[in-house]
Design a protein around this motif. Structure first.
Motif, PDB file in Angstrom:
ATOM      1  N   ARG A 131       9.298  14.417  11.319  1.00 46.91           N
ATOM      2  CA  ARG A 131       9.595  13.121  10.729  1.00 46.91           C
ATOM      3  C   ARG A 131       9.157  13.102   9.277  1.00 46.91           C
ATOM      4  N   ILE A 132       9.562  12.073   8.558  1.00 49.39           N
ATOM      5  CA  ILE A 132       9.158  11.913   7.169  1.00 49.39           C
ATOM      6  C   ILE A 132       8.281  10.678   7.053  1.00 49.39           C
ATOM      7  N   GLN A 133       7.097  10.879   6.531  1.00 46.74           N
ATOM      8  CA  GLN A 133       6.163   9.791   6.302  1.00 46.74           C
ATOM      9  C   GLN A 133       6.368   9.276   4.880  1.00 46.74           C
ATOM     10  N   HIS A 134       6.513   7.970   4.761  1.00 43.24           N
ATOM     11  CA  HIS A 134       6.719   7.337   3.460  1.00 43.24           C
ATOM     12  C   HIS A 134       5.529   6.435   3.145  1.00 43.24           C
ATOM     13  N   ARG A 135       4.911   6.657   2.022  1.00 44.56           N
ATOM     14  CA  ARG A 135       3.870   5.756   1.539  1.00 44.56           C
ATOM     15  C   ARG A 135       4.377   5.123   0.245  1.00 44.56           C
ATOM     16  N   LEU A 136       4.584   3.812   0.272  1.00 49.43           N
ATOM     17  CA  LEU A 136       5.152   3.104  -0.860  1.00 49.43           C
ATOM     18  C   LEU A 136       4.109   2.191  -1.492  1.00 49.43           C
ATOM     19  N   GLU A 137       4.049   2.193  -2.811  1.00 50.65           N
ATOM     20  CA  GLU A 137       3.159   1.315  -3.555  1.00 50.65           C
ATOM     21  C   GLU A 137       3.972   0.646  -4.661  1.00 50.65           C
ATOM     22  N   GLY A 138       4.009  -0.685  -4.645  1.00 49.20           N
ATOM     23  CA  GLY A 138       4.772  -1.387  -5.669  1.00 49.20           C
ATOM     24  C   GLY A 138       4.996  -2.833  -5.293  1.00 49.20           C
ATOM     25  N   PRO A 139       5.889  -3.509  -6.008  1.00 42.91           N
ATOM     26  CA  PRO A 139       6.178  -4.917  -5.705  1.00 42.91           C
ATOM     27  C   PRO A 139       6.607  -5.097  -4.263  1.00 42.91           C
ATOM     28  N   GLY A 140       6.069  -6.132  -3.619  1.00 50.30           N
ATOM     29  CA  GLY A 140       6.374  -6.365  -2.219  1.00 50.30           C
ATOM     30  C   GLY A 140       7.857  -6.525  -1.943  1.00 50.30           C
ATOM     31  N   SER A 141       8.603  -7.094  -2.901  1.00 46.78           N
ATOM     32  CA  SER A 141      10.037  -7.280  -2.696  1.00 46.78           C
ATOM     33  C   SER A 141      10.758  -5.941  -2.566  1.00 46.78           C
ATOM     34  N   LEU A 142      10.322  -4.940  -3.326  1.00 48.25           N
ATOM     35  CA  LEU A 142      10.946  -3.621  -3.237  1.00 48.25           C
ATOM     36  C   LEU A 142      10.601  -2.944  -1.926  1.00 48.25           C
ATOM     37  N   LEU A 143       9.354  -3.094  -1.487  1.00 46.41           N
ATOM     38  CA  LEU A 143       8.937  -2.488  -0.230  1.00 46.41           C
ATOM     39  C   LEU A 143       9.726  -3.080   0.932  1.00 46.41           C
ATOM     40  N   SER A 144       9.910  -4.391   0.918  1.00 45.87           N
ATOM     41  CA  SER A 144      10.682  -5.040   1.972  1.00 45.87           C
ATOM     42  C   SER A 144      12.144  -4.628   1.918  1.00 45.87           C
ATOM     43  N   MET A 145      12.681  -4.475   0.715  1.00 44.22           N
ATOM     44  CA  MET A 145      14.071  -4.053   0.565  1.00 44.22           C
ATOM     45  C   MET A 145      14.280  -2.653   1.144  1.00 44.22           C
ATOM     46  N   PHE A 146      13.330  -1.751   0.875  1.00 42.66           N
ATOM     47  CA  PHE A 146      13.452  -0.395   1.386  1.00 42.66           C
ATOM     48  C   PHE A 146      13.379  -0.386   2.915  1.00 42.66           C
ATOM     49  N   GLU A 147      12.429  -1.121   3.448  1.00 40.53           N
ATOM     50  CA  GLU A 147      12.308  -1.168   4.910  1.00 40.53           C
ATOM     51  C   GLU A 147      13.543  -1.776   5.544  1.00 40.53           C
TER      52      GLU A 147
END
Length: 218
Positions: A131-147
């Motif tokens: 699997r690929i583990q993703h650790r995202l750091e940044g504006p919450g709106s971008l994190l929600s968009m990616f998810e």
């Protein structure tokens, strides 16, 4: 009580992305909606590494959104000396990319001298289970968009390209999210990749960043 999926579906609705498998089928119409509602960050170029399958897919997806791209082989020398060095001396324009770490490391540090900072960073790392583990750091709106985009497809490169194409210009409170997705076709050969946005630094009001951690297996 609103479920997490309902919340993410709301995010998709607000950003013009429906949970019907056509998230990025019409980037221009989505782009128009976002530009009208929240303003979109303009990138001078988006960097990718064509020799790495996931990064190459990211570059192709970004190009389909009508954005300028710049291919590198892990070495940023031509990008820096031929383009960014003079440009950033005149104007600290934003750039984005999906690269291996050395390229991000150097561009981040060159950016410091010109008033730019990493505004968003995501690490994509293959694990022993494929699997690929993703650790995202940044504006919450971008994190929600990616998810939210991962609810439709498992190819994270395409999801990340959509995030870059629809990145809001306004600064936001920083968050951290951990995600896990199923394999990219060449996960076993994939080096750890980093998606990033380097943009002019904007000071925000003091306040603590929110942090939430979870895993989603798509």
């Amino acid at each position: 009580m609103t479920t997490r999926r309902e919340f993410l579906q709301g995010v998709l609705t607000l950003t013009g992305l429906a949970l019907n498998g056509a998230a990025f089928a019409k980037p221009l119409s989505i782009q128009s909606v976002l530009s009208d509602e929240i303003g979109r960050m303009n990138f001078h170029t988006v960097v990718y590494e064509p020799d790495v399958a996931a990064s190459a897919a990211f570059g192709a997806a970004v190009a389909r959104h009508g954005m300028a791209t710049h291919a590198i082989n892990g070495d940023i020398t031509s990008l820096w000396t031929g383009e960014l060095a003079d440009l950033w001396r005149q104007e600290p324009v934003a750039i984005a990319g999906m690269t291996t770490y050395p390229a991000l490391f150097l561009l981040e540090r060159f950016g410091w001298d010109h008033g730019l900072r990493v505004a968003f960073r995501a690490e994509h790392k293959a694990d022993a289970n494929g699997r690929i583990q993703h650790r995202l750091e940044g504006p919450g709106s971008l994190l929600s968009m990616f998810e939210a985009s991962l609810l439709q497809q498992t190819q994270f490169s395409t999801c990340m390209a959509g995030l870059v194409a629809h990145c809001p210009a306004a600064p936001a409170v920083q968050s951290t999210t951990l995600l896990a997705t199923s394999t990219f076709p060449t996960t076993s050969e994939m080096p750890t990749l980093y998606s990033w946005i380097i943009a002019p630094h904007v000071r925000q009001n003091a306040g603590s960043a929110s942090v939430h951690a979870f895993k989603r297996i798509s």
